[in-house]
Design an enzyme around this catalytic site. Structure first.
Site, PDB file in Angstrom:
ATOM      1  N   GLY A 247       0.753  -1.249   0.000  1.00  0.00           N
ATOM      2  CA  GLY A 247       0.000   0.000   0.000  1.00  0.00           C
ATOM      3  C   GLY A 247       0.777   1.288   0.000  1.00  0.00           C
ATOM      4  N   GLU A 289       4.025  -6.492   1.913  1.00  0.00           N
ATOM      5  CA  GLU A 289       3.675  -7.006   0.589  1.00  0.00           C
ATOM      6  C   GLU A 289       3.549  -5.885  -0.436  1.00  0.00           C
ATOM      7  OE1 GLU A 289       0.785 -10.703   0.725  1.00  0.00           O
ATOM      8  OE2 GLU A 289      -0.237  -8.806   0.906  1.00  0.00           O
ATOM      9  N   PRO A 290       4.616  -5.140  -0.689  1.00  0.00           N
ATOM     10  CA  PRO A 290       4.511  -4.000  -1.594  1.00  0.00           C
ATOM     11  C   PRO A 290       4.506  -4.403  -3.068  1.00  0.00           C
ATOM     12  CG  PRO A 290       6.772  -4.266  -0.869  1.00  0.00           C
ATOM     13  CD  PRO A 290       5.970  -5.289  -0.115  1.00  0.00           C
ATOM     14  N   ARG A 292       3.344  -1.577  -5.854  1.00  0.00           N
ATOM     15  CA  ARG A 292       3.585  -0.299  -6.527  1.00  0.00           C
ATOM     16  C   ARG A 292       4.944   0.295  -6.168  1.00  0.00           C
ATOM     17  NH1 ARG A 292      -0.787   3.084  -7.942  1.00  0.00           N
ATOM     18  NH2 ARG A 292      -1.991   1.986  -6.357  1.00  0.00           N
ATOM     19  N   ARG A 329      -5.133   3.552 -15.970  1.00  0.00           N
ATOM     20  CA  ARG A 329      -5.276   4.201 -14.665  1.00  0.00           C
ATOM     21  C   ARG A 329      -5.891   5.608 -14.740  1.00  0.00           C
ATOM     22  NH1 ARG A 329      -1.817   5.262 -11.389  1.00  0.00           N
ATOM     23  NH2 ARG A 329      -2.962   4.566  -9.567  1.00  0.00           N
ATOM     24  N   CYS A 360     -11.171   4.712 -28.780  1.00  0.00           N
ATOM     25  CA  CYS A 360     -12.355   5.425 -29.257  1.00  0.00           C
ATOM     26  C   CYS A 360     -13.240   5.845 -28.100  1.00  0.00           C
ATOM     27  CB  CYS A 360     -13.118   4.548 -30.227  1.00  0.00           C
ATOM     28  SG  CYS A 360     -12.132   4.139 -31.650  1.00  0.00           S
ATOM     29  N   GLU A 361     -12.702   6.662 -27.242  1.00  0.00           N
ATOM     30  CA  GLU A 361     -13.455   7.183 -26.101  1.00  0.00           C
ATOM     31  C   GLU A 361     -12.908   8.561 -25.805  1.00  0.00           C
ATOM     32  OE1 GLU A 361     -14.588   4.926 -22.967  1.00  0.00           O
ATOM     33  OE2 GLU A 361     -14.291   3.004 -23.980  1.00  0.00           O
ATOM     34  N   TYR A 389       0.686  -1.415 -12.260  1.00  0.00           N
ATOM     35  CA  TYR A 389      -0.731  -1.429 -12.629  1.00  0.00           C
ATOM     36  C   TYR A 389      -0.995  -0.778 -13.985  1.00  0.00           C
ATOM     37  CZ  TYR A 389      -0.976  -2.687  -7.724  1.00  0.00           C
ATOM     38  OH  TYR A 389      -0.777  -3.308  -6.516  1.00  0.00           O
TER      39      TYR A 389
HETATM   40  N1  LLP Z   1      -1.405  -7.175  -1.020  1.00  0.00           N
HETATM   41  C1  LLP Z   1      -2.680  -7.307  -1.402  1.00  0.00           C
HETATM   42  C2  LLP Z   1      -3.499  -8.335  -0.775  1.00  0.00           C
HETATM   43  C3  LLP Z   1      -3.205  -6.458  -2.380  1.00  0.00           C
HETATM   44  O1  LLP Z   1      -4.474  -6.589  -2.736  1.00  0.00           O
HETATM   45  C4  LLP Z   1      -2.383  -5.486  -2.971  1.00  0.00           C
HETATM   46  C5  LLP Z   1      -2.906  -4.596  -4.001  1.00  0.00           C
HETATM   47  C6  LLP Z   1      -1.049  -5.405  -2.574  1.00  0.00           C
HETATM   48  C7  LLP Z   1      -0.592  -6.258  -1.566  1.00  0.00           C
HETATM   49  C8  LLP Z   1      -0.075  -4.433  -3.155  1.00  0.00           C
HETATM   50  O2  LLP Z   1      -0.452  -3.113  -2.918  1.00  0.00           O
HETATM   51  P1  LLP Z   1       0.527  -1.913  -3.386  1.00  0.00           P
HETATM   52  O3  LLP Z   1       1.772  -2.010  -2.561  1.00  0.00           O
HETATM   53  O4  LLP Z   1       0.792  -2.111  -4.823  1.00  0.00           O
HETATM   54  O5  LLP Z   1      -0.254  -0.702  -3.114  1.00  0.00           O
HETATM   55  N2  LLP Z   1      -4.948  -1.044  -9.658  1.00  0.00           N
HETATM   56  C9  LLP Z   1      -4.854  -0.081  -8.579  1.00  0.00           C
HETATM   57  C10 LLP Z   1      -4.214  -0.659  -7.354  1.00  0.00           C
HETATM   58  C11 LLP Z   1      -4.886  -1.929  -6.872  1.00  0.00           C
HETATM   59  C12 LLP Z   1      -4.197  -2.555  -5.693  1.00  0.00           C
HETATM   60  C13 LLP Z   1      -4.685  -3.937  -5.497  1.00  0.00           C
HETATM   61  N3  LLP Z   1      -4.103  -4.643  -4.421  1.00  0.00           N
HETATM   62  C14 LLP Z   1      -4.089   1.134  -9.090  1.00  0.00           C
HETATM   63  O6  LLP Z   1      -3.666   1.130 -10.244  1.00  0.00           O
HETATM   64  O7  LLP Z   1      -3.945   2.117  -8.376  1.00  0.00           O
END
Ligand code: LLP
Length: 433
Positions: A247, A289-290, A292, A329, A360-361, A389
């Site tokens: 996150g 669990e990163p 992004r 996104r 086409c949007e 993403y």
């Molecule tokens: N762990 C779990 C269970 C998750 O569902 C996610 C992301 C992560 C870890 C990794 O989160 P991060 O560190 O990447 O924030 N498509 C959206 C983001 C969706 C995130 C889904 N889950 C976007 O483009 O902003």
């Protein structure tokens, strides 16, 4: 000078991983997703090293959904990370990328029976169980396959960080996990303990994505420890593992100021340790669990500018050869990005241009107000922080082939995903005869 930490030489040419961006575009075509290998590895190391320093009983996990291809799974594993997978396809990709099953953490709110069978057959290290239906399935499958998987229970702690609604996941009204406030979590522990084929090792939560504020993370850590204390009180049991999810946000715009990875890790570990001590609980093995923050800022997408339409007194649209098919996104979340002209990156910016995609949007706009020097057809445009993403959420809308992906490092660029061809697009189609 540097742009998004990528060097720009005296002539204004942007480089990524030691490769000149205009040359990458020339050689590999556009749109092109370039991943800076050094940056990716550095982000992995930042998690590993800062965790080792402040909370040695820990293990970072790369959330592969952010960018799941053979090469990224493998890179993360080579850097000592485990890999989070959320589907049979991600399991398959990670395994084929050379990641052992034992370091995979399998997520999802509706894992199918086939996917669970695959996970058990591959010896997936942890299954993060989301709901009672999945526990029932596992009860049956573990008997049938004589497997004994280690599981964590996904808990929904009821925390709503300030981020886009579509990427909030930890609130009460969520499709994910066992709710804390309504007692579902405690009931799930009891149920899991009755299933002989599984080994409950602890708990997981994930509160959302693109979060800068340390407070919701600290709150989640505290809620989870509080829950562990309640479990000890009710069942006289402690479990050895805690996964606090991903996150951490990244910088998309110059004004974005996310905490660094070490700052984030320190804050999280500090909040966790403090609450553990307050409850006199032993330190669990901590997973983070990163996704992004591993791959996001390592990615730059290169485009070629085509049609330019100036509407006097309104705006100027510059259309590029990508769009929502390769980066959904902006259209999905109103996400914002910054751009530069790849070979005139040092030129003074004198106007706001709207960078439009090819779909086409009307809503297929990548950047509504990009600060750029005057641009012309044929210019190569670099859009920053596109590693996460984008490719993993790409589609073939309008039958656009998905771009190629190259890994750039130390002056060398390796194609890690080939550009799709028109034949790829119709490969699964069957003509009417
Ligand atoms: N762990 C779990 C269970 C998750 O569902 C996610 C992301 C992560 C870890 C990794 O989160 P991060 O560190 O990447 O924030 N498509 C959206 C983001 C969706 C995130 C889904 N889950 C976007 O483009 O902003």
């Amino acid at each position: 000078m540097v742009l998004h930490d990528f060097p720009v030489d005296a002539r204004g040419v942007l480089s990524i991983g030691g490769c000149r961006a205009p040359d990458l575009a020339e050689t590999h075509g556009t749109p092109l997703l370039v991943i800076d290998e050094g940056r990716f590895r550095q982000n992995c190391r930042a998690y590993r090293e800062s965790l080792r320093e402040v909370y040695p009983r820990s293990q970072p996990i790369f959330a592969s959904k952010a960018m799941c291809v053979l090469a990224t799974c493998r890179l993360a594993y080579d850097e000592g990370l485990h890999v989070d997978v959320a589907s049979g396809g991600e399991i398959y990709t990670a395994r084929r990328g050379g990641v052992p099953g034992a370091v995979l953490h399998f997520h999802g709110n509706n894992k199918t029976e086939d996917e669970l069978r695959l996970a058990l057959a591959e010896g997936v290290g942890r299954i993060i169980v989301d709901n009672l239906y999945e526990l029932e399935l596992l009860d049956r499958l573990t008997r049938e396959m004589q497997a004994q998987p280690a599981i964590l229970l996904r808990i929904t702690p009821g925390i709503e960080p300030h981020t886009h609604k579509a990427i909030q996941t930890g609130g009460v009204d969520s499709k994910f996990g066992f709710g804390l406030p309504d007692g579902a979590a405690m009931q799930a522990v009891r149920t899991a303990l009755e299933i002989p084929g599984i080994e409950l090792r602890g708990f997981h939560c994930h509160i959302g994505s693109q979060i800068f504020d340390p407070e919701p993370f600290a709150l989640a850590a505290r809620s989870m420890v509080q829950f562990m204390a309640e479990v000890r009180l009710e069942l006289n049991l402690t479990f050895p593992e805690l996964n606090l999810g991903g996150g951490l946000g990244i910088r998309y715009l110059p004004e974005d100021a996310p905490p660094s990875i070490p700052t984030f890790v320190r804050g999280l570990a500090g909040a966790l340790r403090q609450t553990l001590e307050a409850h006199d609980l032993p330190e669990p093995l901590l997973y983070v669990e990163p996704g992004r923050s591993i791959v996001g800022d390592a990615g730059v997408t290169l485009y070629t500018v085509g049609a330019i339409k100036a509407i006097p007194g309104v705006r100027t649209y510059a259309s590029v050869d990508g769009g929502m098919f390769e980066n959904p996104r902006p259209a999905l979340y109103g996400a914002r990005y910054t751009a530069a002209v790849a070979d005139r990156a040092a030129d003074p910016v004198d106007r706001a241009v709207t960078i439009a995609g090819r779909c086409c949007e009307s809503g297929d706009v990548l950047i509504w107000e990009a600060a750029l020097p005057p641009i012309r057809p044929g210019d190569r445009l670099a859009v920053f922080s596109t590693g996460a993403y984008t490719y993993s959420m790409a589609s073939n809308y309008n039958r656009f082939p998905r771009p190629a992906v190259v890994l750039a490092g130390e002056g060398r660029a390796r194609v890690v995903v080939e550009r799709e061809t028109y034949d790829d697009l119709i490969r699964k189609d069957r003509p009417l005869t």
